[in-house]
Scaffold this motif. Structure first.
Motif, PDB file in Angstrom:
ATOM      1  N   ASP B 179      -3.148   3.268  -3.408  1.00 26.18           N
ATOM      2  CA  ASP B 179      -2.352   2.102  -3.031  1.00 26.18           C
ATOM      3  C   ASP B 179      -1.252   1.877  -4.066  1.00 26.18           C
ATOM      4  O   ASP B 179      -1.337   2.366  -5.188  1.00 26.18           O
ATOM      5  CB  ASP B 179      -3.212   0.825  -3.016  1.00 26.18           C
ATOM      6  CG  ASP B 179      -4.456   0.968  -2.151  1.00 26.18           C
ATOM      7  OD1 ASP B 179      -4.536   1.941  -1.388  1.00 26.18           O
ATOM      8  OD2 ASP B 179      -5.332   0.105  -2.260  1.00 26.18           O
ATOM      9  N   VAL B 181      -0.640  -1.415  -5.616  1.00 24.54           N
ATOM     10  CA  VAL B 181      -1.445  -2.620  -5.448  1.00 24.54           C
ATOM     11  C   VAL B 181      -1.127  -3.664  -6.514  1.00 24.54           C
ATOM     12  O   VAL B 181      -0.813  -3.325  -7.661  1.00 24.54           O
ATOM     13  CB  VAL B 181      -2.956  -2.268  -5.439  1.00 24.54           C
ATOM     14  CG1 VAL B 181      -3.387  -1.653  -6.746  1.00 24.54           C
ATOM     15  CG2 VAL B 181      -3.802  -3.484  -5.104  1.00 24.54           C
ATOM     16  N   ARG B 199      -2.762   5.416   0.953  1.00 22.47           N
ATOM     17  CA  ARG B 199      -3.667   4.616   1.755  1.00 22.47           C
ATOM     18  C   ARG B 199      -2.986   3.313   2.173  1.00 22.47           C
ATOM     19  O   ARG B 199      -2.537   3.203   3.297  1.00 22.47           O
ATOM     20  CB  ARG B 199      -4.963   4.338   0.970  1.00 22.47           C
ATOM     21  CG  ARG B 199      -6.054   3.795   1.838  1.00 22.47           C
ATOM     22  CD  ARG B 199      -7.329   3.591   1.054  1.00 22.47           C
ATOM     23  NE  ARG B 199      -7.172   2.549   0.038  1.00 22.47           N
ATOM     24  CZ  ARG B 199      -8.176   2.113  -0.725  1.00 22.47           C
ATOM     25  NH1 ARG B 199      -9.372   2.644  -0.608  1.00 22.47           N
ATOM     26  NH2 ARG B 199      -7.972   1.178  -1.630  1.00 22.47           N
ATOM     27  N   TYR B 200      -2.874   2.344   1.270  1.00 23.02           N
ATOM     28  CA  TYR B 200      -2.116   1.133   1.575  1.00 23.02           C
ATOM     29  C   TYR B 200      -0.784   1.236   0.841  1.00 23.02           C
ATOM     30  O   TYR B 200      -0.766   1.298  -0.385  1.00 23.02           O
ATOM     31  CB  TYR B 200      -2.850  -0.133   1.120  1.00 23.02           C
ATOM     32  CG  TYR B 200      -4.119  -0.442   1.884  1.00 23.02           C
ATOM     33  CD1 TYR B 200      -4.516   0.325   2.979  1.00 23.02           C
ATOM     34  CD2 TYR B 200      -4.909  -1.513   1.528  1.00 23.02           C
ATOM     35  CE1 TYR B 200      -5.674   0.037   3.664  1.00 23.02           C
ATOM     36  CE2 TYR B 200      -6.081  -1.807   2.226  1.00 23.02           C
ATOM     37  CZ  TYR B 200      -6.458  -1.017   3.279  1.00 23.02           C
ATOM     38  OH  TYR B 200      -7.607  -1.304   3.956  1.00 23.02           O
ATOM     39  N   HIS B 203      -0.005  -3.302  -1.357  1.00 20.33           N
ATOM     40  CA  HIS B 203      -1.248  -4.030  -1.151  1.00 20.33           C
ATOM     41  C   HIS B 203      -1.289  -5.207  -2.106  1.00 20.33           C
ATOM     42  O   HIS B 203      -1.178  -5.028  -3.312  1.00 20.33           O
ATOM     43  CB  HIS B 203      -2.421  -3.061  -1.412  1.00 20.33           C
ATOM     44  CG  HIS B 203      -3.744  -3.626  -1.056  1.00 20.33           C
ATOM     45  ND1 HIS B 203      -4.924  -3.038  -1.394  1.00 20.33           N
ATOM     46  CD2 HIS B 203      -4.093  -4.740  -0.376  1.00 20.33           C
ATOM     47  CE1 HIS B 203      -5.936  -3.754  -0.940  1.00 20.33           C
ATOM     48  NE2 HIS B 203      -5.452  -4.801  -0.316  1.00 20.33           N
ATOM     49  N   ASN B 220       1.528   6.191   5.812  1.00 22.52           N
ATOM     50  CA  ASN B 220       0.346   5.781   5.070  1.00 22.52           C
ATOM     51  C   ASN B 220      -0.740   5.350   6.060  1.00 22.52           C
ATOM     52  O   ASN B 220      -0.499   5.249   7.260  1.00 22.52           O
ATOM     53  CB  ASN B 220       0.693   4.608   4.155  1.00 22.52           C
ATOM     54  CG  ASN B 220       1.868   4.938   3.260  1.00 22.52           C
ATOM     55  OD1 ASN B 220       1.761   5.787   2.394  1.00 22.52           O
ATOM     56  ND2 ASN B 220       3.001   4.310   3.532  1.00 22.52           N
ATOM     57  N   SER B 221      -1.919   5.068   5.523  1.00 23.86           N
ATOM     58  CA  SER B 221      -2.964   4.532   6.391  1.00 23.86           C
ATOM     59  C   SER B 221      -2.550   3.154   6.894  1.00 23.86           C
ATOM     60  O   SER B 221      -2.615   2.866   8.087  1.00 23.86           O
ATOM     61  CB  SER B 221      -4.272   4.453   5.606  1.00 23.86           C
ATOM     62  OG  SER B 221      -5.306   4.064   6.453  1.00 23.86           O
ATOM     63  N   VAL B 222      -2.087   2.305   5.984  1.00 18.14           N
ATOM     64  CA  VAL B 222      -1.550   0.986   6.319  1.00 18.14           C
ATOM     65  C   VAL B 222      -0.251   0.824   5.547  1.00 18.14           C
ATOM     66  O   VAL B 222      -0.153   1.273   4.398  1.00 18.14           O
ATOM     67  CB  VAL B 222      -2.548  -0.131   5.931  1.00 18.14           C
ATOM     68  CG1 VAL B 222      -1.885  -1.491   5.971  1.00 18.14           C
ATOM     69  CG2 VAL B 222      -3.766  -0.104   6.833  1.00 18.14           C
ATOM     70  N   TYR B 225      -0.181  -4.518   3.259  1.00 16.58           N
ATOM     71  CA  TYR B 225      -1.352  -5.337   3.553  1.00 16.58           C
ATOM     72  C   TYR B 225      -1.401  -6.477   2.531  1.00 16.58           C
ATOM     73  O   TYR B 225      -1.558  -6.233   1.335  1.00 16.58           O
ATOM     74  CB  TYR B 225      -2.635  -4.508   3.481  1.00 16.58           C
ATOM     75  CG  TYR B 225      -3.717  -4.960   4.442  1.00 16.58           C
ATOM     76  CD1 TYR B 225      -3.806  -6.294   4.838  1.00 16.58           C
ATOM     77  CD2 TYR B 225      -4.644  -4.067   4.954  1.00 16.58           C
ATOM     78  CE1 TYR B 225      -4.785  -6.710   5.733  1.00 16.58           C
ATOM     79  CE2 TYR B 225      -5.623  -4.472   5.855  1.00 16.58           C
ATOM     80  CZ  TYR B 225      -5.696  -5.801   6.241  1.00 16.58           C
ATOM     81  OH  TYR B 225      -6.663  -6.190   7.118  1.00 16.58           O
ATOM     82  N   ASN B 242       2.414   4.437  10.162  1.00 19.60           N
ATOM     83  CA  ASN B 242       1.226   4.138   9.378  1.00 19.60           C
ATOM     84  C   ASN B 242       0.052   4.143  10.349  1.00 19.60           C
ATOM     85  O   ASN B 242      -0.118   3.213  11.123  1.00 19.60           O
ATOM     86  CB  ASN B 242       1.400   2.801   8.668  1.00 19.60           C
ATOM     87  CG  ASN B 242       2.567   2.846   7.706  1.00 19.60           C
ATOM     88  OD1 ASN B 242       2.549   3.570   6.719  1.00 19.60           O
ATOM     89  ND2 ASN B 242       3.623   2.123   8.025  1.00 19.60           N
TER      90      ASN B 242
END
Lengths: 291, 461
Positions: B179, B181, B199-200, B203, B220-222, B225, B242
């Motif tokens: 992430d 993050v 991934r994120y 974040h 990305n996955s998300v 977020y 995503n």
């Protein structure tokens, strides 16, 4: 379809296997192309395919991002409705039609085997249907050439190839019906029933089953993929997205489990349906005591 | 005086040593450490070009500049560079080879105090990329971060802020990491970052009062977020493809007073996902002027979601424009403000007055979509005639028609113009070639049949 044609082979000689098959195939191709039903289908398919490519160009206006939106899905829907309909009825009508008109007797009196007749008819009709589809796709590609910079050529070619495969598979099933039917009307009726079952009933039944029996994800996928039309659809989506994840949990399960193997497994399902139908049709036809 | 002279001599010796060491293979970071020891606080040190093995702990506020020609290789152990003094700048380095064990969270660059400036670095083959712990007022700019070849959940975070307020994170590229993050960090400026294959993308955890703008989150996955974070503005971001298991372009969980404006959400699994945001009774969420296109679901929200205004967004060709995550409806949200709703590509109403507002409300009563809410496995049947049949049945038979989960009372009939990110309507030569081949083959087939037919006619006449 015209019934007056005869097989043109070199006089006095028994034809070799490929020559006989080719002769029948050519006659079938010619008959199919001169039928009105066929011309209508060609025009309808080409027209709709062109219209859809114009629409999808309009849809992809912003950011040129060709997603798998509703318009792209339209072309798939069109193919899944029309192509099996044409292929099944064309196949169903071919041998049953000759039987009804009495020309099958003359055809079988030639020095050729029954399997060669089935193969010849399959090849001829395949040629006609594929030519008609290629015309539609070709014109559609013409429209895309003009403006769709971002459209992937590979995916389009895969769509064309898979559609031809689907058509041939459905044609084989149509021939299987035809081999057993005494009358064209019965054969066409049966073909329509099969079409209805493949296009709507099996999927709707499976939908109901999924909800009622709370089927697990692998069961839903396995049952859905048995339908050659669903296998075709997934095959096309696989070529466009390199994954089935647009199909929700079941699609993600399939992509996770089978990965890149799906690229040949899904067309394989379509092909196996056709091959099985073809073999059964030849066996049944050969075993028939009467014409 | 004497000290000064010694220091100058010292620097000269070290520079000479460094130059000499450059010719040798086994050059360690002790060389850089000695340069720092020798330098006055606040001075700029140009580190000689070359590869340095080992780890570097910077305990004095200096400007270290590698001019893009210095590599520090941690040899696959621990954290490679640690910034332990405020007012430190680390610029133009290539940093690689941190440890891989998660227990000590080894990073490429870690700052334990602020402010620091980390810019123009390439951070490669590390578990965590750039890690700011209690480093307020710092700047992380124009770095390129790539994590180790691990499965997404096992990688470290590309860029992580922990309890670091008022930082600026801009123009960084993060690839293949976990992430980017932000924990407990407030008043951040996050601009122009590019996150892919992670991934994120961005974040947020308990991080308030922040602006995210002009970031690109691709594959990305998300995408973005936000969780438990309040008063955040998300604008002019591009969230594309995503498509992880949840696959949200933008996800909001328990966030108050969020503004989402002018973003493009393209081809994600879900364009915008809202889970109980705003969570407080007296706060609002605003989603306006976004382009939500080609997603499986354009806008997804849990049934307890309330007090969101959605206005002047364009929902275009999403497989499902709006969906409820669970049983219930979205009646507590407003799909229009001041008489202006959203643009829906599947709107089938009309506009008699010509004021740009459709005369019929937009509402979705799609039977197939309501079945999807019952059992998501049914999505395998999308794009097939069976789906169309179910939708037709829902329209034709009123007793099958589901209740609308939301209503846009004043849908826009024209797509808002502010969005469109340029068209790519260029000539596609490859497609032309394909077209030509297809038409030729089709033509050959048709000619073959037609020619034979012609001959037959001749023969008959």
């Amino acid at each position: 379809m015209s019934a007056t044609a005869t097989v043109s082979t070199p006089t006095g000689l028994a034809p070799s296997v490929p020559t006989a098959i080719l002769a029948i195939a050519r006659r079938e191709l010619r008959d199919a192309l001169s039928s009105k039903w066929f011309a209508m289908f060609t025009i309808a398919f080409a027209g709709l395919a062109i219209a859809l490519s114009f629409l999808s160009l309009a849809g992809a206006g912003s950011s040129g991002f060709a997603g798998f939106g509703r318009t792209t899905a339209g072309l798939l829907n069109l193919i899944m409705l029309l192509v099996p309909l044409l292929a099944l009825t064309a196949g169903a009508g071919s041998i049953a039609g000759e039987r009804e008109r009495g020309t099958l007797l003359y055809l079988l009196a030639q020095p050729i085997s029954r399997s060669e007749v089935v193969i010849g008819k399959f090849l001829g009709l395949s040629g006609a249907i594929c030519a008609s589809l290629l015309l539609g796709f070709g014109l559609s590609a013409c429209v895309l050439t003009w403006r769709a910079g971002g459209v992937g050529v590979g995916a389009f070619v895969a769509l064309v190839a898979l559609t031809c495969l689907l058509a041939m598979s459905m044609l084989a099933i149509g021939l299987l019906i035809s081999v057993r039917s005494r009358k064209t009307s019965v054969a066409t009726g049966l073909a329509l029933c099969v079409w209805l079952a493949l296009v709507f009933l099996s999927d709707l039944g499976l939908m109901a089953g999924t909800i009622l029996f709370k089927l697990r994800v692998q069961e839903v996928f396995a049952l859905a993929v048995l339908n050659p039309l669903q296998a075709f659809k997934m095959g096309v989506i696989m070529q466009m997205n390199a994954s089935l994840d647009v199909l929700g949990p079941a699609g993600m399960y399939a992509s996770r489990t089978f990965g890149d193997h799906l690229a040949w497994m899904l067309p394989g399902v379509v092909g196996v349906w056709g091959a099985m139908a073809m073999v059964i049709a030849m066996v049944l036809f050969a075993r028939r005591v009467s014409v | 005086m004497l000290d000064m002279r010694y220091r100058n001599i010292g620097i000269s010796i070290f520079v000479l040593t460094a130059l000499a060491a450059r010719c040798l293979a086994a050059q360690t970071t002790d060389v850089i450490g000695a340069l720092i020891d020798a330098a006055a606080p606040g001075s700029t040190i140009t580190v000689p070009a070359g590869v340095y093995q080992g780890h570097l702990r910077i305990t004095k506020g200096v400007v270290l500049d590698g001019h893009g020609a210095v590599t520090i290789d941690g040899g696959g152990e621990g954290t490679v560079v640690e910034l332990l003094a405020p007012n430190t700048t680390l610029r133009g380095f290539t940093i690689s080879g941190s440890g891989a064990g998660v227990d000590r969270e080894p990073a490429g660059i870690r700052a334990e105090t602020g402010p620091v400036v980390i810019e123009d670095n390439v951070v490669d083959d590390v578990l965590f990329g750039i890690d700011l712990r209690t480093a307020p007022d710092s700047i992380v700019r124009n770095n390129l971060v790539t994590s180790k070849h691990l499965e997404a959940g096992r990688r470290g975070d590309g860029i992580r802020l922990w309890w670091s307020h008022n930082c600026t994170i801009e123009d960084n590229s993060v690839h293949r990491s976990r992430d980017m993050v932000f924990w407990y960090s407030e008043g951040l400026h996050i601009r122009g970052n590019h996150v892919t294959d992670s991934r994120y993308g961005l974040h947020f955890m308990y991080s308030h009062d922040t602006t995210l703008e002009h970031n690109t989150l691709d594959g990305n996955s998300v995408g973005i977020y936000l969780m438990y974070s309040n008063r955040i503005t998300v604008q002019d971001n591009v969230l594309v493809r995503n498509r992880g298991a949840s696959g949200y372009g933008l996800g909001l969980k328990d966030c108050d007073d969020i503004v989402v404006r002018n973003n493009a959400m393209l081809a994600n699994r879900v364009g915008i996902y809202i889970d109980n945001s705003p969570s407080s009774v007296d706060s609002n969420g605003l989603v306006e002027h976004n382009a939500v296109q080609y997603n499986e679901i354009g806008f997804l929200a849990t049934p307890n979601t309330h007090n969101n205004d959605l206005t002047e967004n364009a929902f275009i060709e999403n497989e499902q424009q709006v969906a409820v995550h669970g049983k219930g409806d979205l009646a507590q949200n407003h799909f229009a403000r001041d008489g202006r709703g959203n643009f829906w590509s599947d709107y089938a109403g009309f506009d008699l007055q010509g004021d740009g507002i459709g005369d019929l409300p937009y509402e979705s009563r799609n039977l197939f979509e309501s079945l999807l809410a019952t059992d998501p496995n049914l999505r395998i049947f999308v794009n097939s005639p069976a789906q169309q049949a179910v939708e037709f049945a829902g329209r034709a038979l009123p007793q099958l028609q589901p209740n609308p989960s939301f209503t846009d009372p004043s849908p826009l009939v024209q797509r808002p113009v502010s969005l469109a990110a340029g068209t790519s309507s260029r000539f596609n030569a490859a497609m032309g070639f394909v077209s030509l081949i297809l038409l030729c083959v089709a033509g050959a087939g048709l000619w073959l049949g037609a020619e034979r037919g012609l001959r037959r006619k001749e023969a008959l006449s």
